[in-house]
Design a protein around this motif. Structure first.
Motif: not given
Length: 418
Positions: A291-309
């Motif tokens: 499950s970790m690869p998809r979780y990593v992408v989820d976390r990166v998506q959160e990082v981008l969201n904080k920059s409105a991307k």
């Protein structure tokens, strides 16, 4: 001079050939791939742990590679070091082991010790190799001696190599075990005698199942610690100060390499096949680690969201795509499923790795970015997948628009750790 044939000249077989050559044995590396044979005999190594100069030194001391199975006829010892990947539905694929064993059977001559080093499920030496080897009339402990000795090669390990890593040996009989111990004693510092072949086979699986399960533990902890605003990396640093009863394991983007993603499945398969019920710890660990690869992408998506991307359309630069640091080995690297999920979600992927020029990602073939500085400057987010020594992680994080660290090595405030 004792004659040795090592079947398979990969990351296990070639170091074994090196150790035996330096101990004064006459070593032939039997390899089916003619291009590999040609390169080996020309002094060109394809294994990270053995340089071209070291291979040339082996050749000067009598080592040679061959694709002719007839070399087995003159051998006193034959060691099988072939791949044992997972087949359909996670079942063991023993095709290479069976093929090697049949080749040995058809070329046996005189008293020969045969040792299987390829990782497999308990009972393979007895139930698969022994019947094949005796089909032509060879008798155990008379003209055939048979044992299992699990490989313990750790590619890129600067401290422990073939010679100073204890070697487990389990014979099909006491006499076969004696022969195998005598053989390995010539070039291994410490030889550990197991009760038998099954015990030696299971010991290898226990070693890597232990790691697999403990990695799954911290991977699951990384998820809820993030939700609870707990720094798991600091937790592990604190816990490992205890001088007894604790060994540190670390979360990551998934498990990779030739052992941890594979070996526990052999044990789980064996339990189900022999006893009819699941090895629940292994299957749960497999679920968590996968499950970790998809979780990593989820976390990166959160990082981008904080920059409105949005992740869709963002430029994502992956740093390090090998399965462990400072080597070129990509087997089962978690960077592949991570990259595939990024592509699935519409990200624009690029990569850098000092060890890899070309990276195969599904049907795509990506070339390493030419300028790391330029790639970092243009990326919406940089994801550290592997902590190669050549990376100054804090400097890279500082230069990035956003930086996600799956290895927990960064201290820069611009970095978000897994």
């Amino acid at each position: 001079m004792q004659k040795l044939v090592v079947v398979g000249q990969g990351y296990v077989g070639l170091p074994l050939s090196q150790g035996a050559t330096h101990a004064g044995l006459q070593v032939t590396g039997l390899e089916l791939n003619p291009a590999v044979v040609e390169n080996l005999n020309a002094g060109i190594s394809h294994v990270d742990d053995i340089s071209d100069n070291e291979l040339s030194d082996m050749i000067a001391k009598g080592y040679a590679a061959s694709s002719d199975p007839a070399v087995i006829a003159d051998a006193d010892v034959v060691v099988i070091c072939v791949p044992t990947p997972l087949g359909d539905a996670g079942s063991p694929d023993l095709g290479a082991v069976i093929g090697a064993t049949k080749t040995i059977r058809d070329n046996l001559s005189g008293e020969t010790l045969v040792v299987l080093e390829s990782t497999t499920y308990p009972g393979t030496t007895e139930d698969v190799c022994l019947p094949l080897l005796t089909e032509n009339g060879a008798k155990l402990d008379h003209d055939l001696f048979l044992a299992f000795s699990p490989e313990r090669i750790d590619p890129g390990n600067p401290v422990y190599g073939l010679k100073n890593t204890p070697k487990i040996v389990g014979g099909m009989t006491g006499t076969s075990g004696d022969r195998a111990v005598e053989f390995y004693d010539k070039f291994i510092d410490t030889v550990v005698r197991a009760k038998g072949a099954k015990e030696a086979e299971t010991a290898k699986l226990l070693e890597n199942t232990y790691r697999h399960i403990n990695i799954a533990l911290v991977n699951e902890m990384s998820k809820f610690c993030n939700e609870m605003n707990i720094d798991l990396w600091d937790v592990i640093d604190a816990a490992k100060t205890k001088p007894f009863g604790f060994q540190a394991f670390y979360p990551g983007p998934g498990v990779g390499g030739h052992c941890i993603p594979i070996d526990p499945n052999y044990l789980s398969y064996s339990v189900r096949k022999s006893l009819g019920y699941p090895f629940r710890f292994v299957e749960l660990a497999e679920e968590i680690n996968n499950s970790m690869p998809r979780y990593v992408v989820d976390r990166v998506q959160e990082v981008l969201n904080k920059s409105a991307k949005a992740l869709n359309g963002s430029k994502v630069l992956l740093l390090g795509v090998t399965y462990k640091p400072n080597i070129a080995d990509q087997r089962h690297s978690p960077a592949v499923p991570v990259g595939e999920v990024f592509i699935e979600r519409g990200a624009d992927i690029s990569f850098h790795d000092p060890k890899i020029q070309e990276w195969h990602l599904g049907e795509k073939t990506l070339q390493r970015v030419e300028s790391l500085d330029e790639a970092i400057a243009s990326a919406d987010v940089v994801v550290l997948m592997q902590d190669h020594t050549g990376y100054n992680v804090d400097e890279l994080a500082q230069a990035s628009q956003a930086f996600f660290d799956t290895r927990g090595v960064s201290s820069n405030t611009n970095a978000v750790r897994l």
